[in-house]
Design a protein around this motif. Structure first.
Motif, PDB file in Angstrom:
ATOM      1  N   PRO A  86      19.443  44.983  41.548  1.00 32.13           N
ATOM      2  CA  PRO A  86      18.381  45.885  42.021  1.00 32.13           C
ATOM      3  C   PRO A  86      17.891  45.453  43.407  1.00 32.13           C
ATOM      4  O   PRO A  86      17.739  44.273  43.685  1.00 32.13           O
ATOM      5  N   ARG A  87      17.649  46.408  44.236  1.00 36.18           N
ATOM      6  CA  ARG A  87      17.140  46.132  45.577  1.00 36.18           C
ATOM      7  C   ARG A  87      16.351  47.335  46.067  1.00 36.18           C
ATOM      8  O   ARG A  87      16.555  48.459  45.602  1.00 36.18           O
ATOM      9  N   LYS A  88      15.464  47.053  47.029  1.00 33.95           N
ATOM     10  CA  LYS A  88      14.657  48.119  47.597  1.00 33.95           C
ATOM     11  C   LYS A  88      15.365  48.740  48.795  1.00 33.95           C
ATOM     12  O   LYS A  88      16.055  48.044  49.546  1.00 33.95           O
ATOM     13  N   PRO A  89      15.204  50.009  49.004  1.00 32.30           N
ATOM     14  CA  PRO A  89      15.863  50.649  50.152  1.00 32.30           C
ATOM     15  C   PRO A  89      15.167  50.291  51.453  1.00 32.30           C
ATOM     16  O   PRO A  89      13.997  49.891  51.479  1.00 32.30           O
TER      17      PRO A  89
ATOM     18  N   LEU B 142       2.327  58.071  47.604  1.00 38.11           N
ATOM     19  CA  LEU B 142       3.544  58.875  47.708  1.00 38.11           C
ATOM     20  C   LEU B 142       4.682  58.028  47.149  1.00 38.11           C
ATOM     21  O   LEU B 142       5.085  57.035  47.759  1.00 38.11           O
ATOM     22  N   HIS B 143       5.194  58.412  45.984  1.00 36.35           N
ATOM     23  CA  HIS B 143       6.125  57.606  45.194  1.00 36.35           C
ATOM     24  C   HIS B 143       7.535  58.151  45.372  1.00 36.35           C
ATOM     25  O   HIS B 143       7.776  59.334  45.141  1.00 36.35           O
ATOM     26  N   PHE B 144       8.487  57.267  45.802  1.00 34.80           N
ATOM     27  CA  PHE B 144       9.886  57.645  45.983  1.00 34.80           C
ATOM     28  C   PHE B 144      10.728  56.935  44.922  1.00 34.80           C
ATOM     29  O   PHE B 144      10.562  55.729  44.683  1.00 34.80           O
TER      30      PHE B 144
ATOM     31  N   GLU C  96      15.339  50.251  43.687  1.00 36.90           N
ATOM     32  CA  GLU C  96      14.045  50.254  43.028  1.00 36.90           C
ATOM     33  C   GLU C  96      13.146  51.319  43.652  1.00 36.90           C
ATOM     34  O   GLU C  96      13.385  51.789  44.763  1.00 36.90           O
ATOM     35  N   ASP C  97      12.102  51.664  42.941  1.00 37.51           N
ATOM     36  CA  ASP C  97      11.154  52.645  43.457  1.00 37.51           C
ATOM     37  C   ASP C  97      10.234  51.979  44.484  1.00 37.51           C
ATOM     38  O   ASP C  97       9.909  50.793  44.382  1.00 37.51           O
ATOM     39  N   ILE C  98       9.814  52.773  45.457  1.00 41.51           N
ATOM     40  CA  ILE C  98       8.853  52.307  46.455  1.00 41.51           C
ATOM     41  C   ILE C  98       7.768  53.364  46.609  1.00 41.51           C
ATOM     42  O   ILE C  98       7.955  54.535  46.229  1.00 41.51           O
TER      43      ILE C  98
END
Length: 648
Positions: free
Chosen positions: A527-530, A595-597, A604-606
């Motif tokens: 898992p990683r954040k964009p 504001l949820h992406f 992962e979600d940010i």
């Protein structure tokens, strides 16, 4: 000269004579006037005698003779050329001018003669200072006062001008000092940005050559309390060895990057490091471009044999000896010794970098040991906390506990120690039942295995630092680096390099949101954040209240008018599903929302916190929501509302 002529009394004198009541003063005045008239008459008679008919006749004859001569000349030579006529005219003007000057001098002499007959006590002007030179004292005093006043004004203006110049100089110096401070602050900010970008590229496995060099400087002067372990798992060789694995284009890029760092650094140690790296990199560029001379190529092998293994101090001594030889004036091979001196400077830079590398290795080892100690202490605390909880539970239940040997910590309950059972060990395998592949495995005796394990432990203990354990990468169904990844990277770089508009600012403040403890796909993908690059658009809102209380010279505070979100998902597993976003409102907070992406594995979600206002969904108003080539673009502006002016 004729004698004094008698004259008849004037009308004024007759009136005084006829008047029986004439006073004594009037008689004196009449007698004075008579004496004055007599003197004037005597002067006129003398003038007539001096300028009698014969004199006037002579002047008239001279003028007539000159006119006759001129007429005769013109009549005698009618064809005279132009030059002679010009000379004649010039001669006539000269004669007339001389005559005029003579007449003026005679008139001045006559006036002086008239005045010379008067004295200070006897003159018709009643002037007792007639014999003295006239001086206009009041005028002179007035002119002196004016001159003094002008001098005072000029001095005052000069002092004011000097004060203005001093003030300008002082303001100029203050501005220069302020600009120097701003330049230093901006340079420090730029340097920190370069270091942060290098750390990010190293963490994301896309580091450049300059990033590994900057990583060396992280450990020259480690910051106290800094817990960033970036690069601890990377083996750092001598800095100059990095050039061996670079192509010509990369060497040129590294040269430019070193120049940028060199222009931003302020620490003497860092400047010395980048200067030495610049020397080595410049030497490599010259060798790539073929700029080296034949003499340098000839001494290459000699230099390697002569300077290999020498310390920095020894190399500095050799440099002084070579410079003394070149400047001594003795007959020497100048090309050879200059080439040797140039190579010696490069070897000096390498020796300095090697000494700095030893400091880096020591500091890295100390930091790694400190981290291992902290991890061991944390693990020990967790273990002891678990043992203490277990002991407390057994004490409550009334069951006995056993002391842990050699610890002095809370005892371990006897019932918690599980006795050994043969089922705990793997079952024995019959050699006859092994497959062909299993039979091909090497059989290692237990003694050899223990010896190998002991050697590995000794190697770890003798090493300068212990490399970080690398987790095995599961390649099953793992996303591959495809053209979409490269395109997304190119889009990210283009977005990051694009200049901000006048009313735009960076908006990269991510909010911490609750993430799942584990994912169903975590066993396959990490898992990683964009990555993202966002902007916020600000400006003035000229509502009625702001129009009343503010103007263009004194504008109101800026407000947020919109956002531009660019989130990059180049390695999505399921590319058929586009990322989504949603607005999450928090109870009790009416000003902002989240504001949820979300996109799915392996990302992962940010979330980002934005202003809670109504959006403008018209494309003409700047709204954009698209997912193309791995980039989610969400651009929107807020509706411009006009609310009533508050009264406070």
């Amino acid at each position: 000269m004729a004698g004094y002529a008698s004259r008849s009394p004037t009308r004024r004198e007759k009136s005084f004579e006829a008047s029986p009541s004439g006073s004594y003063r009037d008689e004196q005045r009449v007698s004075a006037r008579r004496r004055s008239d007599d003197r004037k008459e005597r002067r006129r008679s003398r003038s007539r005698e001096r300028d009698g008919p014969s004199s006037r006749r002579r002047v008239y004859d001279d003028v007539r003779d000159r006119d006759d001569d001129y007429v005769r000349k013109r009549s005698r030579s009618p064809g005279k050329d132009r030059d002679e006529r010009k000379r004649d005219k010039s001669e006539e003007r000269r004669v007339k001018k001389a005559e005029k000057k003579r007449i003026m001098e005679e008139e001045e002499a006559r006036q002086v003669a008239e005045l010379s007959i008067y004295s200070a006590t006897d003159n018709p002007f009643h002037d007792v200072n007639l014999g003295q030179q006239f001086r206009w004292h009041k005028k002179n005093e007035k002119e002196k006062k004016l001159a003094r006043r002008r001098d005072a004004i000029r001095r005052q203006e000069a002092e004011e001008e000097l004060e203005r110049e001093k003030r300008k100089q002082r303001l100029r110096e203050e501005e220069e000092a302020r600009m120097q401070r701003l330049t230093g602050i901006y340079g420090q900010f730029q340097l920190e940005q370069e270091r942060d970008r290098a750390a990010i590229r190293i963490r994301e496995k896309r580091a450049k050559a300059i990033d590994f060099l900057a990583l060396n400087l992280r450990y020259v002067h480690p910051i106290e309390g800094e817990e960033d372990d970036t690069g601890l798992e990377i083996d750092l060789d001598e800095p100059y060895n990095i050039l061996d694995n670079l192509n010509p284009a990369q060497v040129e890029e590294l040269h430019d990057d070193i120049e940028r760092y060199l222009s931003l650094e302020e620490s003497e140690v860092n400047i010395d490091f980048w200067t030495n790296m610049m020397v080595v990199c410049k030497d490599r560029l010259d060798r790539i471009k073929g700029i080296t001379t034949a003499a340098a190529a000839t001494v290459e092998s000699d230099v390697t044999a002569l300077l290999a293994g020498k310390s920095y101090e020894h190399l500095a001594t050799l440099q002084k000896q070579i410079q003394a030889k070149l400047s001594g004036g003795e007959p020497v091979d100048t090309d050879y010794w200059e080439a040797l001196l140039k190579k010696l400077i490069v070897w000096k830079a390498k020796a300095k970098l090697k000494g700095l590398h030893e400091v880096v290795v020591r500091n890295r080892l100390e930091q790694l040991r400190k981290r291992q100690r902290d991890e061991a202490l944390q693990a020990q605390e967790e273990l002891l906390a678990g043992v203490a909880r277990s002991a407390a539970q057994h004490v409550k239940s009334g069951r006995p506990v056993a002391a842990v040997a050699g610890t002095g910590e809370p005892d371990v309950p006897l019932e918690s120690v599980e006795p050994y059972d043969r089922s705990m060990s793997p079952p024995l395998v019959d050699a006859q039942k092994l497959s062909v592949e299993e039979r091909a495995f090497e059989i290692v005796p237990q003694k050899d295995q223990l010896r190998s394990l002991l050697e590995q432990r000794r190697a770890v203990a003798a090493s300068r630092y212990v490399p970080k354990a690398v987790q095995p990468v599961v390649t099953t169904d793992a996303p591959e680096v495809t053209a979409s990844t490269d395109v997304a990277d190119a889009l990210y770089k283009a977005e990051a390099e694009r200049e901000l508009d006048e009313e735009e600012e960076l908006f990269n403040m991510e909010e911490n949101i609750a993430q799942p403890a584990s994912y169903s796909w975590e066993d396959k993908w990490r898992p990683r954040k964009p990555r993202y690059f966002n902007r916020v658009h600000t400006g003035y809102e000229w509502n009625k209240y702001n129009q009343t209380h503010y103007d263009l010279d004194n504008p109101p505070p800026k407000v947020v008018q919109g956002y531009k979100f660019n989130i990059f998902y180049p390695d999505l597993i399921d590319k058929s599903k586009a990322p989504t976003y949603k607005i999450v409102k928090e109870p009790g907070n009416e000003d902002t929302v989240l504001l949820h992406f979300s996109a799915g594995p392996p990302y992962e979600d940010i979330a980002f916190r934005i202003v809670n206002r109504e959006w403008e969904f018209s494309h003409k108003r700047g709204f954009r929501s698209s997912f193309d080539r791995g980039c989610l673009s969400l651009w929107f502006n807020f509706r411009r509302n006009v609310w009533s002016s508050p009264i406070s």
